[in-house]
Design an enzyme around this catalytic site. Structure first.
Site, PDB file in Angstrom:
ATOM      1  N   CYS A 294     -62.068 -68.781   9.985  1.00  0.00           N
ATOM      2  CA  CYS A 294     -62.118 -67.955  11.181  1.00  0.00           C
ATOM      3  C   CYS A 294     -62.203 -66.485  10.799  1.00  0.00           C
ATOM      4  O   CYS A 294     -63.083 -66.084  10.049  1.00  0.00           O
ATOM      5  CB  CYS A 294     -60.912 -68.259  12.072  1.00  0.00           C
ATOM      6  SG  CYS A 294     -60.995 -67.504  13.713  1.00  0.00           S
TER       7      CYS A 294
ATOM      8  N   GLU B  79     -64.570 -74.884  10.895  1.00  0.00           N
ATOM      9  CA  GLU B  79     -63.157 -74.930  11.268  1.00  0.00           C
ATOM     10  C   GLU B  79     -62.904 -76.021  12.314  1.00  0.00           C
ATOM     11  O   GLU B  79     -63.616 -76.104  13.318  1.00  0.00           O
ATOM     12  CB  GLU B  79     -62.757 -73.561  11.828  1.00  0.00           C
ATOM     13  CG  GLU B  79     -61.338 -73.470  12.335  1.00  0.00           C
ATOM     14  CD  GLU B  79     -61.052 -72.144  13.015  1.00  0.00           C
ATOM     15  OE1 GLU B  79     -59.872 -71.852  13.264  1.00  0.00           O
ATOM     16  OE2 GLU B  79     -62.020 -71.397  13.295  1.00  0.00           O
TER      17      GLU B  79
ATOM     18  N   LYS C  48     -55.098 -72.037   5.833  1.00  0.00           N
ATOM     19  CA  LYS C  48     -55.329 -70.690   6.332  1.00  0.00           C
ATOM     20  C   LYS C  48     -54.063 -69.851   6.224  1.00  0.00           C
ATOM     21  O   LYS C  48     -52.976 -70.291   6.609  1.00  0.00           O
ATOM     22  CB  LYS C  48     -55.799 -70.750   7.794  1.00  0.00           C
ATOM     23  CG  LYS C  48     -56.197 -69.407   8.374  1.00  0.00           C
ATOM     24  CD  LYS C  48     -56.663 -69.548   9.813  1.00  0.00           C
ATOM     25  CE  LYS C  48     -57.100 -68.200  10.388  1.00  0.00           C
ATOM     26  NZ  LYS C  48     -57.458 -68.298  11.808  1.00  0.00           N
TER      27      LYS C  48
END
Length: 511
Positions: A379, A269, A329
């Site tokens: 994440c 990320e 995301k």
């Protein structure tokens, strides 16, 4: 002392519940400790004089459990965010205290309706606890980190993961905890119904153990894939600094992406910590060109967007002869990636690169490469199995491998790394899909489709983890129903328990 003892017991049991998720020192889950600690609470609740006292005991247990689980949020707010220590500590306590209200409600309902009958009380406690877990995991975008089921990733209840998922495992553990709690009660020990419930539960555990031991690896999907998972180990307080972290990231990740010899290279990320227009001239073209031909592909974490269109926390995929793949995301982190209404005053107090990011879609297409369908998640998105499950609506296009790209350097060298690894392992169990993890500071790992860690890079080191991964095929029962109905089947089970509690609210518990 008698008046104080129940509160001390509830708080101590809550702390043990937190420790059961990842034991300090080795980071391993302790399934038996999770059951025993919850059994302490289940034993205290029927003895409470009123439902209000039961609610308070449940709140103390849950608040201690949740503070002990995600205390590391203090590190992100104080150490890296610059928030004064008292305010950061207060924020963690308030979050835990608020989420604990769901368990206080479950405790009150259980105390009001429990009758000292093993089968009924066990089912009631399991259903109410399931409802509290679901509320915490879904309300206000949800924060189910530390759900009880994660303590069972190595225990006998792990066999239930591909059938009912982590929430169902939490409910099964609550059922066991309630039965254990009744051992301390004389009337229960003398009841044949109680021992029948114990035998049935023992049979369930034995069957789970046999099923796990007899597990025969099935043929995987496609050929094995060689992977290189990059871990830059760039300190969080330097990661977005122009004089330190940014040059290191661009230099080290750029070189590793170009030179690492593997079919798939994954950078975590925001490995590239700048928007493409902000990169040095030619950097992005060189990165894309490194995978324009040959037999290598890459997944790279990078922010995308502009002031006019908004920003996304994204992953770009590069493969020979194919247009660039993009994953944005979907499940954003409150305060880190979006600011909840009325909370801008709070975020202004911290020195963290915050923003209101745009959300990606649920269940996007996978990245196709080398006979595999790779499904990125960023994440803590791997915390939401129901959202990963949306990608299984069409079995023909379902992912064969999950890819997690994370940066939890925000939380230092804390137990959060171990907890996140157990979360990824449970997703692998639920869907029978391997999970490969590329992170900034750890845990960078390869997890097979049976939830076993086959390769692990030492945390807080800079390096490349090399290994092979075999994709998964087929559909688990959990993948089948969660992709079609979401969590509604579990909600219905929980609501049935609430109805039972409501109908029995006037009944007095047996001594």
């Amino acid at each position: 002392m008698r008046n104080v003892a129940p509160w001390v017991l509830a708080a101590a049991a809550g702390v043990l519940q937190a420790l059961s998720l990842a034991w300090p020192g080795n980071g391993q889950p302790q399934w038996w400790m999770q059951v025993l600690s919850l059994a302490v609470l289940a034993g205290l609740l029927p003895r409470a004089a009123t439902w209000k006292r039961a609610a308070a005991l449940g709140w103390v247990f849950a608040a201690a459990w949740l503070v002990g689980t995600f205390w590391w949020l203090f590190i992100s707010m104080h150490v890296y965010g610059g928030l004064a220590a008292p305010l950061a500590a207060l924020a963690v306590l308030l979050l835990a205290g608020f989420l604990a209200l769901f368990y206080a409600l479950a405790s009150a309902l259980f105390a009001a309706a429990a009758r000292g009958r093993a089968w009924r009380d066990g089912a009631l406690f399991a259903g109410l606890w399931l409802g509290a877990e679901l509320l915490r995991g879904t309300l206000f975008t949800g924060f189910p980190w530390g759900a009880g089921g994660y303590a069972h990733v190595d225990g006998p209840l792990a066999a239930l993961a591909p059938w009912v998922g982590v929430y169902g495992m939490s409910a099964a553990a609550a059922w066991l905890a309630c039965l254990v709690s009744q051992l301390a009660r004389g009337p229960a020990r003398g009841s044949w119904r109680y021992w029948l419930a114990v035998l049935a539960s023992a049979g369930l555990l034995a069957a789970c153990n046999v099923q796990t031991a007899a597990q025969v690896p099935q043929a995987g999907a496609g050929p094995k894939l060689t992977v290189a998972l990059l871990q830059g180990n760039i300190p969080q307080d330097e990661k977005f600094e122009g004089g330190t972290g940014i040059p290191i990231a661009l230099g080290w990740y750029g070189q590793a992406l170009r030179e690492t010899d593997a079919q798939l290279v994954v950078a975590p990320e925001t490995a590239i910590p700048l928007l493409p227009p902000q990169l040095p001239e030619g950097y992005f073209d060189a990165l894309r060109g490194a995978f324009a031909q040959g037999d290598r592909a890459a997944l790279v974490g990078i922010p995308l967007g502009s002031f006019e269109t908004g920003y996304t926390n994204s992953t770009l995929g590069f493969a020979p002869g194919a247009p660039a793949y993009r994953y944005d995301k979907h499940h954003l982190v409150p305060f880190g990636e979006f600011i909840p209404p009325l909370f801008k005053w709070f975020t202004r107090m911290m020195n963290i690169p915050l923003g209101d990011f745009n959300r990606g879609d649920v269940g996007p297409p996978s990245f196709a490469w080398a006979g595999q369908r790779l499904a990125p998640n960023i994440c803590y998105e791997d915390l939401f199995g129901e959202e990963l499950g949306a990608r299984f609506r069409d079995p023909a296009t379902a992912p064969t491998i999950f890819v997690n790209l994370s940066n939890i350097a925000w939380f230092g060298d804390s137990i959060a790394i171990d907890q996140h690894l157990q979360i990824s392992r449970l997703r692998a169990l639920e869907f029978r899909r391997p999970m490969i993890r590329a992170t900034n500071t750890g845990a960078t790992a390869i997890i097979d489709r049976f939830g076993r860690v086959t390769h692990l890079l030492q945390r807080h080191t800079r390096g490349v983890l090399l290994g092979e991964v075999e994709g998964g095929s087929g559909m688990t029962p959990f993948a089948h129903w969660v992709s079609r109905f979401g969590l509604w089947p579990l909600w219905l089970l929980s609501m049935a328990a609430v109805v039972a509690a409501w109908r029995g609210r006037r009944a007095r518990p047996q001594p």
